[in-house]
Design a protein around this motif. Structure first.
Motif, mmCIF file in Angstrom:
data_model
loop_
_atom_site.group_PDB
_atom_site.id
_atom_site.type_symbol
_atom_site.label_atom_id
_atom_site.label_comp_id
_atom_site.label_asym_id
_atom_site.label_seq_id
_atom_site.Cartn_x
_atom_site.Cartn_y
_atom_site.Cartn_z
ATOM 1 N N CYS A 3 36.313 39.781 34.782
ATOM 2 C CA CYS A 3 36.592 41.185 34.698
ATOM 3 C C CYS A 3 37.721 41.763 34.220
ATOM 4 O O CYS A 3 37.962 43.066 33.685
ATOM 5 C CB CYS A 3 36.600 41.642 36.330
ATOM 6 N N SER A 19 32.795 35.425 39.683
ATOM 7 C CA SER A 19 33.188 34.373 39.053
ATOM 8 C C SER A 19 34.557 33.830 40.081
ATOM 9 O O SER A 19 35.131 35.081 40.457
ATOM 10 C CB SER A 19 33.458 34.411 37.511
ATOM 11 N N ILE A 56 38.235 33.694 41.656
ATOM 12 C CA ILE A 56 39.372 34.247 41.223
ATOM 13 C C ILE A 56 40.442 33.092 40.775
ATOM 14 O O ILE A 56 40.620 31.914 41.402
ATOM 15 C CB ILE A 56 39.981 34.805 42.598
ATOM 16 N N VAL A 70 41.691 40.601 45.383
ATOM 17 C CA VAL A 70 42.050 39.476 44.542
ATOM 18 C C VAL A 70 43.311 38.397 45.293
ATOM 19 O O VAL A 70 43.346 37.475 45.235
ATOM 20 C CB VAL A 70 42.380 39.668 43.184
ATOM 21 N N TYR A 74 43.858 37.084 39.771
ATOM 22 C CA TYR A 74 42.889 37.772 38.905
ATOM 23 C C TYR A 74 41.672 37.363 38.701
ATOM 24 O O TYR A 74 41.357 36.166 38.879
ATOM 25 C CB TYR A 74 43.611 37.840 37.619
ATOM 26 N N CYS A 75 40.887 38.210 38.015
ATOM 27 C CA CYS A 75 39.459 37.614 37.673
ATOM 28 C C CYS A 75 39.382 37.476 36.030
ATOM 29 O O CYS A 75 39.657 38.537 35.495
ATOM 30 C CB CYS A 75 38.309 38.403 38.146
ATOM 31 N N PHE A 122 43.463 44.363 38.713
ATOM 32 C CA PHE A 122 42.277 43.944 38.912
ATOM 33 C C PHE A 122 41.308 45.565 38.617
ATOM 34 O O PHE A 122 40.007 45.314 38.263
ATOM 35 C CB PHE A 122 41.830 43.429 40.284
ATOM 36 N N CYS A 167 34.743 36.544 42.931
ATOM 37 C CA CYS A 167 35.146 37.966 42.338
ATOM 38 C C CYS A 167 34.273 38.950 43.178
ATOM 39 O O CYS A 167 32.905 38.712 42.996
ATOM 40 C CB CYS A 167 35.058 38.166 41.083
#
Length: 272
Positions: A270, A252, A254, A239, A266-267, A180, A247
């Motif tokens: 990103c 947004s 995760i 995360v 994770y995002c 991340f 996030c």
DNA sequence: ACTGGATCCTGACTGC
DNA sequence: TGCAGTCAGGATCCAG
């Protein structure tokens, strides 16, 4: 449970209690760990001797005395505590070491994925240690190193950095967290990450591990340090176990996927 | 050489 | 309350 920061936290906590204190007795209540504890061999190796050092290689703890080395792994649910000899043993306290000053070290491990082995040959050549990759906090762990090792790999970058032959000590929490920070998608093929991005990933791994060690590691469920206290890095996770939460960078939600039978967070905005 | 899956074990939690 | 199913900080071993 324990990744490198938790094992290092444990090492720092127990070391001062053990050094130069003779082990007067070892009690093995449950020898059926990941590999059977060799009771006679271990007893003969450590009783009557003080440990001269407690070192760490990856997630292994190495207790050295003049006869050889006791190697311990905490597995998923293991912890090592220092208590007084009046404290009654708890369920899943499988092994205890009694010291001449009255202190007691206890190995607690409900799932029994951990191990305690006695090694009287060259430790570095031991099967469990000889093929391990570099320490993540050492200078030999560099972006260039990861880049070189990954060229032939089609494996996802997340499982790649969790492979102890590549680098030791990066477990499931910190793999997600470091990816991340580096902005790398966990499912990206390891062989398709640029040298520059590996440079960033290595910095992110080092930073994440160092910060976690400072906080005494991460306690999700049951990790405790040698005094029985939890670690506080959980509050700094970005995360891990944040499924559907915003996030911290772009807000947004995760994502959660499964890679190699382990959860990955994770995002998707990103991390590319 | 590399990869993914099964496996060891107990406990906490969820849903019926 | 109980029971089945799912999920956990790891990493070896083995088939393909």
């Amino acid at each position: 449970m324990p990744e490198l920061p938790e094992v290092e936290t444990t090492r720092r906590g127990i070391m001062g209690h053990l050094i130069d204190q003779k082990v007067t007795k070892i009690n093995i209540h449950q020898p059926a760990l990941r590999w059977p504890v060799e009771v006679n061999k271990l007893t003969k190796g450590i009783v009557g001797q003080p440990f001269s050092s407690v070192n760490r290689r990856g997630k292994y703890l190495l207790f050295e005395n003049s006869n050889g080395t006791m190697l311990c792994h905490l597995g998923m649910s293991g912890s090592m505590r220092i208590v007084t000899n009046r404290e009654p043993p708890r369920k899943h306290d499988h092994i205890e070491w009694r010291l001449e000053n009255g202190a007691v070290m206890r190995f607690h491990d409900p799932r029994r994925f951990g191990c305690v082995l006695w090694i009287d040959t060259n430790v570095e050549q031991h099967k469990l240690l000889r093929d391990l990759g570099p320490e993540p906090l050492s200078s030999s762990f560099s972006g260039d190193y990861l880049y070189q090792r990954s060229r032939t790999r089609k494996q996802a970058v997340k499982t790649f950095i969790m492979d102890s032959k590549i680098v030791v000590g990066v477990g499931n929490i910190y793999a997600s967290e470091a990816l991340f920070l580096a902005g790398i998608h966990p499912a990206r093929q390891a062989g398709r990450v640029s040298r520059q991005r590996y440079e960033l990933l290595v910095q992110s791994i080092k930073l994440t591990l160092k910060k976690s060690i400072k906080s005494g590691g991460t306690t999700l469920r049951d990790f405790v340090n040698s005094s029985g206290e939890p670690g506080y890095f959980r509050q700094q996770l970005n995360v891990y176990e944040k499924y559907d939460q915003a996030c911290v960078r772009c807000h947004s939600p995760i994502k959660r996927i499964v890679q190699g039978q382990r959860a990955t967070y994770y995002c998707s905005r990103c991390q590319r």
